[in-house]
Scaffold this motif. Structure first.
Motif, PDB file in Angstrom:
ATOM      1  N   LEU A 130       0.853  -1.188   0.000  1.00  0.00           N
ATOM      2  CA  LEU A 130       0.000   0.000   0.000  1.00  0.00           C
ATOM      3  C   LEU A 130       0.887   1.236   0.000  1.00  0.00           C
ATOM      4  N   THR A 131       0.545   2.199  -0.848  1.00  0.00           N
ATOM      5  CA  THR A 131       1.257   3.478  -0.884  1.00  0.00           C
ATOM      6  C   THR A 131       0.238   4.588  -0.739  1.00  0.00           C
ATOM      7  N   VAL A 132       0.542   5.555   0.127  1.00  0.00           N
ATOM      8  CA  VAL A 132      -0.318   6.712   0.347  1.00  0.00           C
ATOM      9  C   VAL A 132       0.362   7.919  -0.282  1.00  0.00           C
ATOM     10  N   PHE A 133      -0.403   8.665  -1.067  1.00  0.00           N
ATOM     11  CA  PHE A 133       0.107   9.846  -1.755  1.00  0.00           C
ATOM     12  C   PHE A 133      -0.635  11.082  -1.277  1.00  0.00           C
ATOM     13  N   ASN A 134       0.060  12.226  -1.319  1.00  0.00           N
ATOM     14  CA  ASN A 134      -0.618  13.498  -1.062  1.00  0.00           C
ATOM     15  C   ASN A 134      -1.110  14.071  -2.396  1.00  0.00           C
ATOM     16  N   GLN A 135      -1.655  15.263  -2.343  1.00  0.00           N
ATOM     17  CA  GLN A 135      -2.245  15.902  -3.528  1.00  0.00           C
ATOM     18  C   GLN A 135      -1.220  16.198  -4.619  1.00  0.00           C
ATOM     19  N   ASP A 136       0.061  16.196  -4.291  1.00  0.00           N
ATOM     20  CA  ASP A 136       1.125  16.432  -5.272  1.00  0.00           C
ATOM     21  C   ASP A 136       1.702  15.129  -5.810  1.00  0.00           C
ATOM     22  N   ASP A 137       1.022  14.004  -5.515  1.00  0.00           N
ATOM     23  CA  ASP A 137       1.479  12.670  -5.906  1.00  0.00           C
ATOM     24  C   ASP A 137       2.828  12.306  -5.293  1.00  0.00           C
ATOM     25  N   VAL A 138       3.107  12.859  -4.132  1.00  0.00           N
ATOM     26  CA  VAL A 138       4.293  12.503  -3.363  1.00  0.00           C
ATOM     27  C   VAL A 138       3.904  11.392  -2.395  1.00  0.00           C
ATOM     28  N   ALA A 139       4.665  10.291  -2.402  1.00  0.00           N
ATOM     29  CA  ALA A 139       4.400   9.195  -1.474  1.00  0.00           C
ATOM     30  C   ALA A 139       4.739   9.654  -0.054  1.00  0.00           C
ATOM     31  N   VAL A 140       3.776   9.514   0.858  1.00  0.00           N
ATOM     32  CA  VAL A 140       3.991   9.937   2.243  1.00  0.00           C
ATOM     33  C   VAL A 140       4.046   8.755   3.208  1.00  0.00           C
ATOM     34  N   MET A 141       3.513   7.590   2.787  1.00  0.00           N
ATOM     35  CA  MET A 141       3.522   6.415   3.660  1.00  0.00           C
ATOM     36  C   MET A 141       3.460   5.165   2.805  1.00  0.00           C
ATOM     37  N   THR A 142       4.155   4.114   3.242  1.00  0.00           N
ATOM     38  CA  THR A 142       4.025   2.797   2.626  1.00  0.00           C
ATOM     39  C   THR A 142       3.777   1.778   3.718  1.00  0.00           C
ATOM     40  N   MET A 143       3.120   0.699   3.321  1.00  0.00           N
ATOM     41  CA  MET A 143       2.811  -0.357   4.278  1.00  0.00           C
ATOM     42  C   MET A 143       2.701  -1.672   3.517  1.00  0.00           C
ATOM     43  N   LYS A 144       3.184  -2.736   4.115  1.00  0.00           N
ATOM     44  CA  LYS A 144       2.977  -4.085   3.591  1.00  0.00           C
ATOM     45  C   LYS A 144       2.063  -4.784   4.593  1.00  0.00           C
ATOM     46  N   SER A 145       0.912  -5.225   4.111  1.00  0.00           N
ATOM     47  CA  SER A 145      -0.069  -5.791   5.029  1.00  0.00           C
ATOM     48  C   SER A 145      -0.446  -7.212   4.649  1.00  0.00           C
ATOM     49  N   ILE A 146      -1.072  -7.881   5.609  1.00  0.00           N
ATOM     50  CA  ILE A 146      -1.574  -9.242   5.423  1.00  0.00           C
ATOM     51  C   ILE A 146      -3.073  -9.206   5.673  1.00  0.00           C
ATOM     52  N   GLY A 147      -3.830  -9.779   4.756  1.00  0.00           N
ATOM     53  CA  GLY A 147      -5.273  -9.854   4.931  1.00  0.00           C
ATOM     54  C   GLY A 147      -5.731 -11.304   4.952  1.00  0.00           C
ATOM     55  N   LEU A 148      -6.780 -11.554   5.694  1.00  0.00           N
ATOM     56  CA  LEU A 148      -7.423 -12.866   5.706  1.00  0.00           C
ATOM     57  C   LEU A 148      -8.732 -12.748   4.951  1.00  0.00           C
ATOM     58  N   ILE A 149      -9.070 -13.784   4.181  1.00  0.00           N
ATOM     59  CA  ILE A 149     -10.264 -13.729   3.348  1.00  0.00           C
ATOM     60  C   ILE A 149     -10.847 -15.130   3.180  1.00  0.00           C
ATOM     61  N   ARG A 150     -12.172 -15.196   3.102  1.00  0.00           N
ATOM     62  CA  ARG A 150     -12.855 -16.472   2.911  1.00  0.00           C
ATOM     63  C   ARG A 150     -12.608 -17.021   1.503  1.00  0.00           C
ATOM     64  N   ARG A 151     -12.627 -18.347   1.420  1.00  0.00           N
ATOM     65  CA  ARG A 151     -12.630 -19.011   0.117  1.00  0.00           C
ATOM     66  C   ARG A 151     -14.070 -19.057  -0.371  1.00  0.00           C
ATOM     67  N   ARG A 152     -14.245 -19.127  -1.660  1.00  0.00           N
ATOM     68  CA  ARG A 152     -15.591 -19.188  -2.232  1.00  0.00           C
ATOM     69  C   ARG A 152     -16.280 -20.480  -1.771  1.00  0.00           C
ATOM     70  N   PRO A 153     -17.492 -20.356  -1.233  1.00  0.00           N
ATOM     71  CA  PRO A 153     -18.227 -21.564  -0.812  1.00  0.00           C
ATOM     72  C   PRO A 153     -18.491 -22.469  -2.022  1.00  0.00           C
ATOM     73  N   THR A 154     -18.403 -23.757  -1.783  1.00  0.00           N
ATOM     74  CA  THR A 154     -18.686 -24.717  -2.845  1.00  0.00           C
ATOM     75  C   THR A 154     -19.977 -25.434  -2.526  1.00  0.00           C
ATOM     76  N   ASP A 155     -20.695 -25.773  -3.573  1.00  0.00           N
ATOM     77  CA  ASP A 155     -21.923 -26.561  -3.397  1.00  0.00           C
ATOM     78  C   ASP A 155     -21.531 -28.026  -3.401  1.00  0.00           C
ATOM     79  N   ASP A 156     -21.802 -28.698  -2.297  1.00  0.00           N
ATOM     80  CA  ASP A 156     -21.432 -30.134  -2.199  1.00  0.00           C
ATOM     81  C   ASP A 156     -22.517 -31.014  -2.742  1.00  0.00           C
TER      82      ASP A 156
END
Length: 156
Positions: A130-156
């Protein structure tokens, strides 16, 4: 992609995919209010004190910047539903440039990779940059993150 109108699942994530979103106007009042409560260092509270520092003028706390980014992330998730399950944390956070009252922030993200869970077949994780920019397109913050997410449900 997700089903029409449905949430985004693990299977829909594509490493390398990018997204740009958000617009957050930084106000002097909010900078001082946040700093007063959570990071009461002089350069976040006073123009005079800030003039004597690297910042040169009143600046937002880095933690405040992170909070503003979180607001934009949540707003984006509301507009682009996903089967998210939260986050176990971040790997890296960098404040590259000061954020000042009057700045307008925006976010760009890129999915770096994704991994199915070995212990929970109903979910997976993904890493993003993730990169955060100000109104002048200057990068002001960066972050590397981890997200958890569901798998698509399957019809058994």
């Amino acid at each position: 992609m997700s089903d029409a109108g449905g949430p985004l699942y693990f299977e829909d994530l594509e490493p390398g995919s990018k997204q740009s979103f958000g617009s957050y106007k930084v106000t002097r009042e909010e900078v001082i209010e946040f700093a007063s409560k959570y990071d009461p260092q002089p350069f976040h509270l006073s123009d005079e004190a800030a003039k004597q520092t690297y910042f040169g003028r009143l600046s937002a706390s880095g933690w405040h910047t992170g909070s503003m980014v979180m607001r934009m992330l949540v707003d984006n998730m509301e507009n682009n539903r996903q089967a998210g399950l939260g986050s176990p944390g971040i790997d890296e956070l960098r404040w590259l440039k000061p954020v000042y009252p009057g700045d307008t922030l925006r976010v760009e993200t890129e999915i770096v990779d994704k991994t199915p869970s070995k212990s929970r077949p109903d979910m997976g994780s993904f890493r993003s940059r993730l990169t955060v920019f100000n109104q002048d397109d200057v990068a002001v913050m960066t972050m590397k993150s981890i997200g958890l997410i569901r798998r698509r449900p399957t019809d058994d």
